[in-house]
Design an enzyme around this catalytic site. Sequence first.
Site, short mmCIF file in Angstrom:
data_model
loop_
_atom_site.label_atom_id
_atom_site.label_comp_id
_atom_site.label_asym_id
_atom_site.label_seq_id
_atom_site.Cartn_x
_atom_site.Cartn_y
_atom_site.Cartn_z
N HIS A 227 -52.68 77.72 17.27
CA HIS A 227 -52.09 76.38 17.18
C HIS A 227 -52.61 75.40 18.23
O HIS A 227 -53.03 74.30 17.91
CB HIS A 227 -50.57 76.50 17.30
CG HIS A 227 -49.84 75.21 17.10
ND1 HIS A 227 -49.55 74.36 18.14
CD2 HIS A 227 -49.36 74.62 15.98
CE1 HIS A 227 -48.91 73.30 17.67
NE2 HIS A 227 -48.78 73.43 16.38
N GLU A 267 -42.24 81.66 18.94
CA GLU A 267 -42.91 80.47 18.39
C GLU A 267 -43.64 79.66 19.46
O GLU A 267 -43.26 78.55 19.80
CB GLU A 267 -41.91 79.58 17.65
CG GLU A 267 -41.35 80.21 16.39
CD GLU A 267 -40.67 79.20 15.48
OE1 GLU A 267 -41.39 78.46 14.81
OE2 GLU A 267 -39.43 79.16 15.49
N HIS A 269 -46.18 77.13 20.99
CA HIS A 269 -46.86 75.93 20.48
C HIS A 269 -47.84 75.41 21.54
O HIS A 269 -48.93 75.92 21.68
CB HIS A 269 -45.84 74.88 20.07
CG HIS A 269 -45.15 75.21 18.79
ND1 HIS A 269 -45.79 75.16 17.57
CD2 HIS A 269 -43.89 75.60 18.52
CE1 HIS A 269 -44.95 75.51 16.61
NE2 HIS A 269 -43.79 75.78 17.17
N GLU A 283 -40.74 77.53 21.21
CA GLU A 283 -39.72 76.78 20.47
C GLU A 283 -38.33 77.40 20.59
O GLU A 283 -37.33 76.75 20.28
CB GLU A 283 -40.12 76.62 19.00
CG GLU A 283 -39.39 75.49 18.33
CD GLU A 283 -40.00 75.05 17.02
OE1 GLU A 283 -39.27 74.47 16.20
OE2 GLU A 283 -41.22 75.29 16.82
#
Length: 298
Positions: A227, A267, A269, A283
């Site tokens: 990502h 998660e 990022h 997250e």
Amino acid sequence: MSVEIREIPLVEPGAGPYGITAGPDGALWLTLVHGGGIARLGADGAVRTYPLDPPGGRPLIITAGRDDALWFTRSGDDQIGRISVDGTQRTIALPTGTGPGGIAAGPDGALWYAGMTADTIGRVDTDGTVTVFPLPVSGGFASMITAGADHALWFTLHRANAIGRIDLDGTVTLHPLPTPDAGPVGITLGGDGAVWFVEIAAGQLGRITPDGRITELPLPDRAARPHAIVADPAGGVWFTEWGANRIGHLDPTGRIDGYDLPTPGAEPHGIALTADGIWAALEIGAVAHLTPTPTPAG
């Protein structure tokens, strides 16, 4: 290389830490995409949050400007936000429908942003003047942007499957990716003078030289959904593997390693690098801190 990983609670899980950058005050600054705020993690571990003013805004990416303040995109209400290290905020309106995503400080001292839903790249002076440059695509979804080594800005076109370059005068060049539907997202200037990026849909890293030559490197886990990416001063890159709950590292020899995060479904990022190690926005409401230790020879 061995890596120590610890997770630092930051905010409630629903707030959604997303973008992260080192600030001029030695702290880490993060966007809270779902909570509609900005968080500051001090070097002493103290956490402070600042609700957006005006509220809402869906903040995505944050970067340090040349004016000793932090600048961030408000993707939900078509604005660029500025927050000083004392928490004072102001906003700059963009054209309706811009949907700003990535933002980076340019070599000209201005802030440059990617207009995700408008097929534009924009320039914002620190005095608030906005200049918009249209892109030669429709529905390209310009996502992230970085300053290159060539006095230009480079950006990912997620749906157009290309890497773009824009001169300070607005001249745009597009470089299609070799892999179809690769879905480029994060992008950064590497220590080798090339620009590195991740292909979230293809599970690959990419490298593009100033003259447009592209190399793609498949990850060991093609389903990792990389990502965000940041350069390693030693000549490699670090990147988040959102779909695999890992932080990845490519060293200068081409070796790729992955480091699993302690909490399942964290998660990861945004990612940033400081003198204290690598930091990733999770997250789940936390920050991951990775401290690499070189493996002794012999």
